[in-house]
Design a protein around this motif. Sequence first.
Motif, PDB file in Angstrom:
ATOM      1  N   TYR A   1      11.613   3.285  -2.331  1.00 39.99           N
ATOM      2  CA  TYR A   1      12.071   3.383  -3.725  1.00 39.99           C
ATOM      3  C   TYR A   1      13.502   3.919  -3.765  1.00 39.99           C
ATOM      4  CZ  TYR A   1       7.335   2.741  -5.648  1.00 39.99           C
ATOM      5  OH  TYR A   1       6.111   2.249  -6.001  1.00 39.99           O
TER       6      TYR A   1
ATOM      7  N   LEU B   1       6.648  -5.238  -7.234  1.00 41.68           N
ATOM      8  CA  LEU B   1       6.369  -4.744  -5.880  1.00 41.68           C
ATOM      9  C   LEU B   1       6.917  -5.660  -4.807  1.00 41.68           C
ATOM     10  CD1 LEU B   1       2.625  -3.612  -5.833  1.00 41.68           C
ATOM     11  CD2 LEU B   1       4.675  -2.187  -5.811  1.00 41.68           C
TER      12      LEU B   1
ATOM     13  N   ILE C   1      -5.799  -8.852  -7.732  1.00 42.51           N
ATOM     14  CA  ILE C   1      -4.913  -8.166  -6.792  1.00 42.51           C
ATOM     15  C   ILE C   1      -5.145  -8.767  -5.410  1.00 42.51           C
ATOM     16  CG2 ILE C   1      -4.507  -5.980  -5.586  1.00 42.51           C
ATOM     17  CD1 ILE C   1      -5.151  -4.525  -8.196  1.00 42.51           C
TER      18      ILE C   1
ATOM     19  N   VAL D   1      -3.563  -8.136  -1.569  1.00 46.00           N
ATOM     20  CA  VAL D   1      -2.672  -7.155  -0.958  1.00 46.00           C
ATOM     21  C   VAL D   1      -3.072  -6.915   0.502  1.00 46.00           C
ATOM     22  CG1 VAL D   1      -3.958  -5.033  -1.535  1.00 46.00           C
ATOM     23  CG2 VAL D   1      -1.472  -5.041  -1.755  1.00 46.00           C
ATOM     24  N   SER D   2      -2.208  -6.217   1.264  1.00 41.12           N
ATOM     25  CA  SER D   2      -2.494  -5.807   2.655  1.00 41.12           C
ATOM     26  C   SER D   2      -2.836  -6.952   3.604  1.00 41.12           C
ATOM     27  CB  SER D   2      -3.647  -4.791   2.698  1.00 41.12           C
ATOM     28  OG  SER D   2      -3.332  -3.656   1.953  1.00 41.12           O
TER      29      SER D   2
ATOM     30  N   TYR E   1     -15.860  -0.542  -1.874  1.00 40.74           N
ATOM     31  CA  TYR E   1     -14.422  -0.306  -1.786  1.00 40.74           C
ATOM     32  C   TYR E   1     -14.013  -0.399  -0.321  1.00 40.74           C
ATOM     33  CZ  TYR E   1     -10.010   1.590  -3.627  1.00 40.74           C
ATOM     34  OH  TYR E   1      -8.715   1.760  -4.038  1.00 40.74           O
TER      35      TYR E   1
ATOM     36  N   TYR F   1      -2.957  -1.010  -2.062  1.00 39.70           N
ATOM     37  CA  TYR F   1      -3.856  -1.408  -3.144  1.00 39.70           C
ATOM     38  C   TYR F   1      -3.538  -0.610  -4.402  1.00 39.70           C
ATOM     39  CZ  TYR F   1      -7.958  -2.688  -5.784  1.00 39.70           C
ATOM     40  OH  TYR F   1      -8.782  -3.164  -6.785  1.00 39.70           O
ATOM     41  N   ASN F   2      -3.265   0.675  -4.242  1.00 32.96           N
ATOM     42  CA  ASN F   2      -2.963   1.505  -5.406  1.00 32.96           C
ATOM     43  C   ASN F   2      -1.609   1.175  -6.021  1.00 32.96           C
ATOM     44  OD1 ASN F   2      -5.217   3.235  -6.003  1.00 32.96           O
ATOM     45  ND2 ASN F   2      -4.909   4.124  -3.979  1.00 32.96           N
ATOM     46  N   LEU F   3      -0.655   0.740  -5.209  1.00 33.04           N
ATOM     47  CA  LEU F   3       0.623   0.303  -5.777  1.00 33.04           C
ATOM     48  C   LEU F   3       0.384  -0.909  -6.684  1.00 33.04           C
ATOM     49  CD1 LEU F   3       3.102   0.657  -2.775  1.00 33.04           C
ATOM     50  CD2 LEU F   3       3.127   1.964  -4.905  1.00 33.04           C
TER      51      LEU F   3
ATOM     52  N   GLY G   1       1.793   3.885  -7.666  1.00 38.67           N
ATOM     53  CA  GLY G   1       0.524   3.955  -6.961  1.00 38.67           C
ATOM     54  C   GLY G   1      -0.081   5.336  -7.040  1.00 38.67           C
TER      55      GLY G   1
END
Lengths: 438, 206
Positions: free
Chosen positions: A224, A250, A294, A296-297, A338, B147-149, B179
């Motif tokens: 950031y 992002l 979402i 992601v990863s 999760y 994931y939280n972002l 996040g």
Amino acid sequence: MRNRLRVVSFVLVVLLVSLLPVYGKVYIDIDSPTIQKFPIAVADFNNLGQTPDGENLSTWFADRLGNALQLTGFFNVIQRKTFFEDQGKSGITAETIKFSDWTVIGAESLVKGGFQLNGSDLTVEFRLFDVVQGRLLTGKRYTGRPGDREEMVLRFAGEVLLQLTGEKGVFDTKVAFVGKEGNLSEIYTVNFDGSGLKRLTNFRSLTLLPRWSPDGREMTFTSYRDGNPDVYLLDLTGGKVRKLLDFSGLNLASCWSPQGRKILLTLSKGGNHEIYTMDLNHGTATRVTSNYAINVSPVWSPDGKKIAYVSDRGGSPQIYIMDADGSNQRRLTYQGNYNTSPAWAPKGGRIAFEGMVNGTFQIFVIDEDGGNLRQLTSSGRNESPSWSPDARYLVYTSRLSGRHRLCVMNANGSNVRILHEGMGEYMNASWSPHLNLY
Amino acid sequence: MRRSVVLIGLSILILAFGFVMFSGCAKKVVKEAEEEKTTTVQKEAAPAAPAAPAETEEQRLAREKALREAALKEQQEKERMLAEQKAKEALAAAIAEIQDIHFDFDKYDLKPEARDMLKKLADIMLAEKTATVLIEGHCDERGTVEYNLALGEKRALSAMKYLVSLGVEKERIKTISYGKERPLDPRHNEEAWAKNRRAHFVVTVK
């Protein structure tokens, strides 16, 4: 460093005599789920020269090599006080060793060695013996400066591992991670044994997600620094940083292609969080997923043909696998509601991840076809698993009783050790490839 | 006794000085208006009587009128500034009422309370056209950084979409996700987590 050290291998002489294959026997099958620790003895080194051993190198070499082997989790390094022979004085060749003195204390392998100080030169010989068969497995002679002795030890530790397990181990690797204090975080690295802490960034911002290139010369991360979470590329050989991506929203780089200068990204520039691939030589990003959820990863399989990633399309974050072009998407994890942070084992077959159990997170492994789910950790909160390049260890972040740590365990969950502690918080552990340091 | 006489004397002096200063200022405005008027009159009268500009009845009336107008203008300006000040205070008070909105674990849909809060924000933004807002999305500490972002951004985007549906221009809204990295409450319990699952609004008025 590598050029300064002269190495002479003298196992070939033995080969000519014995005609036995070098790696013919695997002494330690470290892929077996329940391994017996392999008993090894490391004797004090002999001073082979005339210069007196002012720094007590004789025990330093034995201690340091013993520690390095112990760290692998595969050895039971036998305590030196149980040894029968007069250490540091008896011979270091097969003809002069009384092997029965070693079998009787339970050793199956023995390391003996000697050193010689000549002005500012240090020459060290290391020899590994099979005690049961009474023969030399490998021997190396290193010549350098006294300051190179740590490197000599780690190089020979790699040789010991190569002889006994068929692979050279992770002595030439580092772990990158994010160290956080309050709202600020930076990227750090430590050596495989937790030594040599080094800070790579000094942005005084939120800096996250270090990811090594397959040759270990570059690293991507997200920071950031300029307000928005942008992707940066760090040249580890020269230390130069340049901004790679700054789309609105992002910009996250999760994985380098095992095949080279291609990275997997999560971008939200279109409003949804989609997975993209980007060729670093051409600079074009290609979208792989396309849905409102979402995504992601993402991580590539070692052959680059598949991608594991996290999606909440089913109502909670779960791990999915798809073909590299985005087709054939299927859910991998069904247990628990999760599951995130997939890490594909470098040799394929298995995927490590973190999953929620009783409100906290633990590390799991699962076969890439969804079978053989195993929980590896159980106390505290454990997250962000990353495989060593030989797939024998996992590094992860841990919080237990309010203490934050970076930990390493064997791939079967045994032999947990603390790699680093003392920072406010540890995140995004990432094991380097072989860096050929030694 | 003597001291109080001196004090009274001083006060009178200060008052007198103040009066002179004040009237001086007031006169200045009037004078400028007068001069302007005089110039115009002079121009008109120029061909007939080039010399001796004695004040006619007409000129006197004009001068007085200018004086009244100036005073009125001053009064209006005062009132306008007062109203502006009041509006500013009201706007600041309204902005101060904008609180964080909260979310359930791993969710980014807006609860009824969140919608009410966003309606208040939309009212402000529709009334004050120079207002812009930065929406920060935040999460509790559970789960991965990435994931939280994404989840934090989804939360910020949910709030943005609702504001847009209420008529606020998209160009006046910015979103950013932190996040789980900037928790309001750093503790590791349900109470802290509930506080940290939020969208935070930073309203800026020019």
